[in-house]
Design a protein around this motif. Sequence first.
Motif, PDB file in Angstrom:
ATOM      1  N   UNK A 201     -42.165   1.740  72.558  1.00 64.23           N
ATOM      2  CA  UNK A 201     -41.780   1.901  71.157  1.00 64.23           C
ATOM      3  C   UNK A 201     -42.976   1.834  70.200  1.00 64.23           C
ATOM      4  N   UNK A 202     -43.816   0.779  70.252  1.00 60.12           N
ATOM      5  CA  UNK A 202     -44.948   0.747  69.319  1.00 60.12           C
ATOM      6  C   UNK A 202     -45.928   1.907  69.496  1.00 60.12           C
ATOM      7  N   UNK A 203     -46.183   2.307  70.739  1.00 59.75           N
ATOM      8  CA  UNK A 203     -47.146   3.387  70.962  1.00 59.75           C
ATOM      9  C   UNK A 203     -46.564   4.738  70.567  1.00 59.75           C
ATOM     10  N   UNK A 204     -45.293   4.968  70.913  1.00 58.01           N
ATOM     11  CA  UNK A 204     -44.685   6.262  70.594  1.00 58.01           C
ATOM     12  C   UNK A 204     -44.522   6.449  69.090  1.00 58.01           C
ATOM     13  N   UNK A 205     -44.148   5.383  68.384  1.00 64.79           N
ATOM     14  CA  UNK A 205     -43.903   5.500  66.948  1.00 64.79           C
ATOM     15  C   UNK A 205     -45.141   5.241  66.106  1.00 64.79           C
ATOM     16  N   UNK A 206     -46.080   4.427  66.649  1.00 59.84           N
ATOM     17  CA  UNK A 206     -47.236   4.065  65.842  1.00 59.84           C
ATOM     18  C   UNK A 206     -48.517   4.785  66.205  1.00 59.84           C
ATOM     19  N   UNK A 207     -48.843   4.850  67.516  1.00 59.73           N
ATOM     20  CA  UNK A 207     -50.142   5.384  67.929  1.00 59.73           C
ATOM     21  C   UNK A 207     -50.121   6.893  68.163  1.00 59.73           C
ATOM     22  N   UNK A 208     -49.118   7.415  68.864  1.00 58.02           N
ATOM     23  CA  UNK A 208     -49.109   8.839  69.211  1.00 58.02           C
ATOM     24  C   UNK A 208     -49.190   9.762  67.990  1.00 58.02           C
ATOM     25  N   UNK A 209     -48.507   9.467  66.886  1.00 50.60           N
ATOM     26  CA  UNK A 209     -48.596  10.385  65.739  1.00 50.60           C
ATOM     27  C   UNK A 209     -50.002  10.481  65.135  1.00 50.60           C
ATOM     28  N   UNK A 210     -50.845   9.456  65.315  1.00 50.55           N
ATOM     29  CA  UNK A 210     -52.188   9.486  64.709  1.00 50.55           C
ATOM     30  C   UNK A 210     -53.277   9.601  65.762  1.00 50.55           C
ATOM     31  N   UNK A 211     -52.894   9.751  67.030  1.00 53.98           N
ATOM     32  CA  UNK A 211     -53.875   9.729  68.104  1.00 53.98           C
ATOM     33  C   UNK A 211     -54.828  10.920  68.050  1.00 53.98           C
ATOM     34  N   UNK A 212     -54.326  12.098  67.651  1.00 51.18           N
ATOM     35  CA  UNK A 212     -55.174  13.293  67.638  1.00 51.18           C
ATOM     36  C   UNK A 212     -56.350  13.145  66.684  1.00 51.18           C
ATOM     37  N   UNK A 213     -56.187  12.383  65.610  1.00 48.93           N
ATOM     38  CA  UNK A 213     -57.298  12.149  64.686  1.00 48.93           C
ATOM     39  C   UNK A 213     -58.442  11.424  65.385  1.00 48.93           C
ATOM     40  N   UNK A 214     -58.096  10.616  66.391  1.00 46.14           N
ATOM     41  CA  UNK A 214     -59.105   9.841  67.114  1.00 46.14           C
ATOM     42  C   UNK A 214     -59.708  10.642  68.263  1.00 46.14           C
ATOM     43  N   UNK A 215     -58.860  11.303  69.047  1.00 47.89           N
ATOM     44  CA  UNK A 215     -59.353  12.014  70.235  1.00 47.89           C
ATOM     45  C   UNK A 215     -60.132  13.277  69.867  1.00 47.89           C
ATOM     46  N   UNK A 216     -59.904  13.817  68.682  1.00 47.88           N
ATOM     47  CA  UNK A 216     -60.667  15.001  68.274  1.00 47.88           C
ATOM     48  C   UNK A 216     -62.145  14.691  68.073  1.00 47.88           C
ATOM     49  N   UNK A 217     -62.453  13.441  67.774  1.00 50.06           N
ATOM     50  CA  UNK A 217     -63.840  13.088  67.447  1.00 50.06           C
ATOM     51  C   UNK A 217     -64.468  12.114  68.430  1.00 50.06           C
ATOM     52  N   UNK A 218     -63.656  11.403  69.206  1.00 50.38           N
ATOM     53  CA  UNK A 218     -64.203  10.354  70.062  1.00 50.38           C
ATOM     54  C   UNK A 218     -63.557  10.389  71.446  1.00 50.38           C
ATOM     55  N   UNK A 219     -64.248   9.757  72.396  1.00 54.04           N
ATOM     56  CA  UNK A 219     -63.674   9.509  73.719  1.00 54.04           C
ATOM     57  C   UNK A 219     -62.903   8.199  73.662  1.00 54.04           C
ATOM     58  N   UNK A 220     -61.660   8.225  74.119  1.00 49.25           N
ATOM     59  CA  UNK A 220     -60.770   7.071  73.928  1.00 49.25           C
ATOM     60  C   UNK A 220     -60.318   6.532  75.281  1.00 49.25           C
ATOM     61  N   UNK A 221     -60.389   5.205  75.414  1.00 45.22           N
ATOM     62  CA  UNK A 221     -59.849   4.492  76.567  1.00 45.22           C
ATOM     63  C   UNK A 221     -58.814   3.500  76.054  1.00 45.22           C
ATOM     64  N   UNK A 222     -57.622   3.548  76.607  1.00 47.27           N
ATOM     65  CA  UNK A 222     -56.582   2.574  76.263  1.00 47.27           C
ATOM     66  C   UNK A 222     -56.484   1.591  77.421  1.00 47.27           C
ATOM     67  N   UNK A 223     -56.770   0.328  77.152  1.00 46.38           N
ATOM     68  CA  UNK A 223     -56.798  -0.705  78.184  1.00 46.38           C
ATOM     69  C   UNK A 223     -55.650  -1.684  77.955  1.00 46.38           C
ATOM     70  N   UNK A 224     -54.830  -1.875  78.990  1.00 52.21           N
ATOM     71  CA  UNK A 224     -53.668  -2.758  78.885  1.00 52.21           C
ATOM     72  C   UNK A 224     -53.567  -3.615  80.135  1.00 52.21           C
ATOM     73  N   UNK A 225     -53.125  -4.845  79.945  1.00 49.10           N
ATOM     74  CA  UNK A 225     -52.949  -5.779  81.063  1.00 49.10           C
ATOM     75  C   UNK A 225     -51.587  -5.548  81.696  1.00 49.10           C
TER      76      UNK A 225
END
Length: 436
Positions: free
Chosen positions: A342-366
Amino acid sequence: MITGRVVLLCVAGAVVSALLPWHARSAQLWLLALALVSIADWLLAGAAGKVTFRRRGATHTRLGESAVVTLVATNTGRRTVRARVRDAWVPSAGASPYVHHVVLKAGATARLDTTLTPTRRGDRPAVAVTVRSTGPLGLAYRQTRRRRNRRLTPAWTMRTLPPFASRRFLPEKLSRLRRLDGSLAVRARGQGTEFDALREYVPGDDARSIDWRATARRSEVVVRTWRPERDRRLVLVVDTGRTSAARVGDMPRLDAAMDACLLLAAVAAKAGDRVELFAADVALRTSVRGKGHGSVVASIGEALAPVEPRLVESDFDLVVSEVLVRARKRCLVVLFTAIEPAPLAEGLLPVLSRLTDRHTVVLAAVGDPAAAAMEGQRGTSEAIYQAAAAARGDAERRRIVTAMRSRGVEVVDAPADVFASTVTDTYLAMKAAGRL
């Protein structure tokens, strides 16, 4: 004030007076004499307020380790002070001993050592120093009042840093880094590499790496070698929202992220890369930027020590905006958060392209081993329901991971005991492949 010793003597006199009426007169004289002696003992007791204090010793320690803070007591009065000194700290500071016994002659100084073994991260302050000065006979005492305690107490705070349990992986990671950066040169040029040196051609070398100008100046064929580029930039982002408060194994998810940040920063700094960090949820909680390679690990530990989870939904739009403001050029962004659909689908995914267009992204989770264990449970209706819920949660996690990877995000999902090691391995693999 009187001590417990006087109370016992008074009770003994009262019992004698009650049981032996013909000795009532003697008992009354005994109590009167005891009262006079107690008053004299109180008058002879050194002034508790004449004892002054200053502190010295450690200001930092790691969670699970101990440190010593010294309280230096000085008797500025004219009488000897036989004192019980209580150096009080907050309970989570783990102070020991609870009380110090000391005899201070006029003008004398004594060192009172308190060992602190904190049970929580963050700042653990000293609360109050209380002095109880007893008379020569131990029948009465003087004690500093509460307001006076605050004036006597020298300010001191012990900052408890994250434990850095993943330090045990550091020698192995540095050994891999040396092999990557030193003895094993990259044969072909690629993204994220820089020129290293010229060497003699050997069979098997790529003909495209031959330096023809250098070959013309020598009597032998030489080739160029490349190495992973130095001075790259890493931005570590720690999510301190509600999902970071969940316990995974025997530690909160936030503490596991801090441990991974320390190990990754130590290896990246040794590799010559620049490391920055910030922690945020709905607001920026702490930040480290512009530190030298030698001090970045200490600075990150210092900054993360007082950070605690907040029971709010993280604002990923704020997180992405903060990264874009800090990093104008392309860099590696490591986001420490939880794979919660829920938090990632509603919060991160809609703005993720702004980040991946300019940077290399690693999402680290336990990863949570308890959820995996629930999927295999059978035998009772309750266990079957739990297994079904765990399977549904796992399917949702896989769906969100697939969505992240389809957008170019590298996802690391590992148990807490090897989480820091796995995140650092991902960084080293990307560095070896020239993807930074």
